[in-house]
Scaffold this motif. Structure first.
Motif, PDB file in Angstrom:
ATOM      1  N   THR A  58      49.240  13.141  14.174  1.00 13.01           N
ATOM      2  CA  THR A  58      49.740  12.172  13.203  1.00 13.01           C
ATOM      3  C   THR A  58      49.940  12.766  11.807  1.00 13.01           C
ATOM      4  OG1 THR A  58      47.467  11.413  12.803  1.00 13.01           O
ATOM      5  CG2 THR A  58      48.776  10.186  14.415  1.00 13.01           C
ATOM      6  N   GLU A 156      56.317   7.332  13.136  1.00 11.42           N
ATOM      7  CA  GLU A 156      55.459   8.369  12.561  1.00 11.42           C
ATOM      8  C   GLU A 156      54.710   7.847  11.344  1.00 11.42           C
ATOM      9  OE1 GLU A 156      56.662  12.610  10.844  1.00 11.42           O
ATOM     10  OE2 GLU A 156      56.727  12.539  13.031  1.00 11.42           O
ATOM     11  N   SER A 159      51.977   5.584  12.530  1.00 14.10           N
ATOM     12  CA  SER A 159      50.890   6.354  13.152  1.00 14.10           C
ATOM     13  C   SER A 159      49.953   6.927  12.093  1.00 14.10           C
ATOM     14  CB  SER A 159      51.446   7.455  14.059  1.00 14.10           C
ATOM     15  OG  SER A 159      51.976   8.531  13.316  1.00 14.10           O
TER      16      SER A 159
END
Length: 197
Positions: A58, A156, A159
């Motif tokens: 991440t 993304e 996350s």
């Protein structure tokens, strides 16, 4: 509880073999110190390597977004949860990967501060929305982010925010004691002092 109070459960001593997982050693090489939170987590076998693998997917390593932006997103999410330990670590890490102290000091004003780009503002708005529970107006933040990010990039961003949730809860419950190395951020980023421990 002040910044120097003892943790509610002590971290493992650095001589304890459980505190020397190879994945942890790689993180120590990256940040330059042994995080007390991880040394407490190491009491439960398997947690540290699993968590650091998720951290690597991440926040660190390859991604569609720069590592600097990912750490900024994480720092804003932690700021929203008011966790000083987690936020200080993430601010320190953001500086470590190239974000100026002045820009980090201006994080609470990112919506208006000229040091932040429109793209950064839209990413950070998602972090603000998800930084506390219940999540605040996520639809608006994600709709605006679609103007400048792909769906994969938004995944993304989310996350990064979600990753921080683990640390906020862990450190809030455990009262993890802030280490000297990341504590240097307190001198450059005054708003960190206003957060809960």
């Amino acid at each position: 509880m002040n910044a120097h109070a003892a943790a509610r459960i002590a971290p493992l001593h650095e001589n304890d073999p459980r505190s020397h997982d190879p994945v942890l050693e790689e993180l120590v090489d990256f940040v330059g110190y042994r995080p007390n939170a991880l040394l407490t987590m190491a009491r439960k076998p398997g947690v540290v390597p699993a968590l650091l693998q998720l951290l690597g997917v991440t926040l660190r390593g390859d991604g569609l977004l720069t590592q600097a932006l990912r750490f900024l997103i994480a720092a804003e999410a932690a700021r929203g949860a008011r966790c000083r330990y987690t936020t200080t670590h993430l601010v320190h890490a953001a500086h470590h990967v190239g974000v100026d102290w002045d820009k980090l000091a201006a994080l609470p004003s990112y919506r208006d501060d000229p040091r932040y780009t429109q793209q950064e503002r839209k990413a950070l708005a998602i972090a603000t929305a998800g930084g506390s529970l219940p999540v605040r107006e996520p639809g608006q933040a994600i709709t605006q982010a679609r103007q400048v990010f792909t769906e994969e990039e938004i995944v993304e961003i989310v996350s990064c925010v979600a990753m921080v949730g683990w640390f906020n809860r862990w450190n809030g419950l455990m009262g993890s004691e802030l280490e000297p190395v990341p504590s240097e951020a307190l001198a450059y980023v005054p708003w960190l002092q206003d957060l809960e421990v």
